[in-house]
Design a protein around this motif. Structure first.
Motif, PDB file in Angstrom:
ATOM      1  N   SER A   1      -4.273   6.362  -6.030  1.00 36.26           N
ATOM      2  CA  SER A   1      -4.733   7.120  -7.199  1.00 36.26           C
ATOM      3  C   SER A   1      -3.647   7.188  -8.265  1.00 36.26           C
TER       4      SER A   1
ATOM      5  N   ALA B   1      -3.591   3.790  -9.977  1.00 40.37           N
ATOM      6  CA  ALA B   1      -4.748   3.643 -10.869  1.00 40.37           C
ATOM      7  C   ALA B   1      -4.526   4.401 -12.173  1.00 40.37           C
TER       8      ALA B   1
ATOM      9  N   SER C   1      -9.912   3.074 -13.012  1.00 43.85           N
ATOM     10  CA  SER C   1     -10.391   3.964 -11.968  1.00 43.85           C
ATOM     11  C   SER C   1      -9.853   3.508 -10.616  1.00 43.85           C
ATOM     12  N   GLU C   2      -9.775   4.436  -9.672  1.00 40.61           N
ATOM     13  CA  GLU C   2      -9.301   4.080  -8.338  1.00 40.61           C
ATOM     14  C   GLU C   2     -10.257   3.090  -7.679  1.00 40.61           C
ATOM     15  N   ARG C   3     -11.539   3.231  -7.941  1.00 35.30           N
ATOM     16  CA  ARG C   3     -12.527   2.305  -7.377  1.00 35.30           C
ATOM     17  C   ARG C   3     -12.281   0.886  -7.890  1.00 35.30           C
ATOM     18  N   TYR C   4     -12.003   0.747  -9.202  1.00 34.89           N
ATOM     19  CA  TYR C   4     -11.753  -0.573  -9.765  1.00 34.89           C
ATOM     20  C   TYR C   4     -10.467  -1.166  -9.197  1.00 34.89           C
TER      21      TYR C   4
ATOM     22  N   PHE D   1      -9.347  -0.729  -6.153  1.00 31.13           N
ATOM     23  CA  PHE D   1      -9.680  -1.257  -4.830  1.00 31.13           C
ATOM     24  C   PHE D   1     -10.418  -2.596  -4.946  1.00 31.13           C
ATOM     25  N   VAL D   2     -11.303  -2.708  -5.937  1.00 32.04           N
ATOM     26  CA  VAL D   2     -12.023  -3.969  -6.139  1.00 32.04           C
ATOM     27  C   VAL D   2     -11.045  -5.093  -6.480  1.00 32.04           C
TER      28      VAL D   2
ATOM     29  N   GLU E   1      -9.225  -6.152  -3.395  1.00 36.54           N
ATOM     30  CA  GLU E   1     -10.115  -6.852  -2.451  1.00 36.54           C
ATOM     31  C   GLU E   1     -10.125  -8.354  -2.721  1.00 36.54           C
TER      32      GLU E   1
ATOM     33  N   SER F   1      -5.883  -3.997   0.469  1.00 36.36           N
ATOM     34  CA  SER F   1      -6.189  -2.750  -0.225  1.00 36.36           C
ATOM     35  C   SER F   1      -4.912  -2.242  -0.878  1.00 36.36           C
TER      36      SER F   1
END
Length: 273
Positions: free
Chosen positions: A189, A192, A198-201, A203-204, A207, A212
């Motif tokens: 976090s 990011a 964003s933290e989700r982006y 991780f993407v 990937e 990770s």
């Protein structure tokens, strides 16, 4: 005009009546500048001319790139509000080698990367105070990355996988991790936030290289520790101090993680060397 310094960027929030800005060849010679301007429209209508190109800004979020080392004309027919972000020319040029061919080109701020870029640049004046800390430096670099990628994407340039916006942001995140390994609060976090995604982006993005953010942070810490334990200049440090230098707050945790990664304890590594 309200001015803010944010990392490597100089951000001006401008409110003006109808006006015309002309940077003449004489001004280019007598008042040299090494900045590239990203002008983002908030309200009004304007045109920008540089070289043989002419950009028209009509909708909120539309933005244009201007090279201050060359003459240009910026004209507004009515009252205007805009955010002008000045970025170091060399930083932009390293991302846009064809900079001279990409100024005065309108990038729509209503969709895709253009919308994402516009929202980020328009939000910069919300910072009340100047910020020149490492987080601001990383975030300003990400803003330049995003703006240049939006311009290339809009113009149809084939930037390839290495230079895609996701790859650029991934490299920026990796650089931030490398520079902040000693921070025990270095988390996905935090990374990011530093690169303004964003933290989700985040991780993407990780990937795509089969890992990770958390695993990358851990492995990078252990690799740096491995190097420090064999560095003659670090021999005065205890094992626990080496662990702390890469973000491990407890010596037992550091030793256990190191052995899991390399099949030997930090002390055995140092003795082996």
């Amino acid at each position: 005009m309200d001015r803010l310094v944010f990392g490597s960027l100089v951000v001006d929030q401008v409110h003006a009546e109808a006006n015309r800005v002309h940077r003449t060849p004489r001004l280019v010679r007598t008042s040299p500048s090494e900045f590239v301007q990203l002008c983002v429209l908030r309200r009004g209508r304007g045109t920008v001319s540089q070289g043989d190109r002419r950009a028209v800004l009509t909708r909120p979020g539309d933005f244009v790139l201007i090279d201050t080392t060359a003459p240009y004309v910026y004209q507004f027919e009515s009252a205007v509000e805009q955010v002008i972000v000045q970025a170091p020319r060399q930083a932009v040029l390293s991302r846009l080698p064809a900079l001279a061919d990409m100024t005065a080109m309108t990038v729509p701020g209503g969709r895709g990367l253009g919308a994402l870029t516009a929202s980020l640049l328009l939000a910069l004046p919300d910072h009340r105070d100047d910020r020149e800390d490492p987080v601001a430096a990383a975030a300003s670099a990400s803003a330049i990355d995003l703006a240049t990628q939006a311009l290339q994407d809009h113009l149809g340039f084939d930037v390839g996988p290495r230079n895609s916006s996701r790859s650029v942001l991934l490299r920026r995140a990796q650089q931030f991790i490398d520079e902040n390994l000693s921070d025990c609060e270095l988390t996905p976090s935090a990374v990011a936030r530093a690169v303004s995604i964003s933290e989700r982006y985040l991780f993407v993005a990780f990937e795509e290289i089969g890992t990770s953010p958390a695993v990358w942070i851990r492995q990078t810490r252990l690799k740096r520790a491995f190097e420090l334990l064999t560095d003659p200049r670090q021999q005065h440090r205890s094992i626990q101090e080496v662990g702390a230098a890469v973000g491990f707050t407890r010596g037992t945790h550091f030793s256990r993680a190191f052995k899991e990664q390399f099949g030997m304890t930090p002390r055995e590594r140092r003795m082996q060397h």
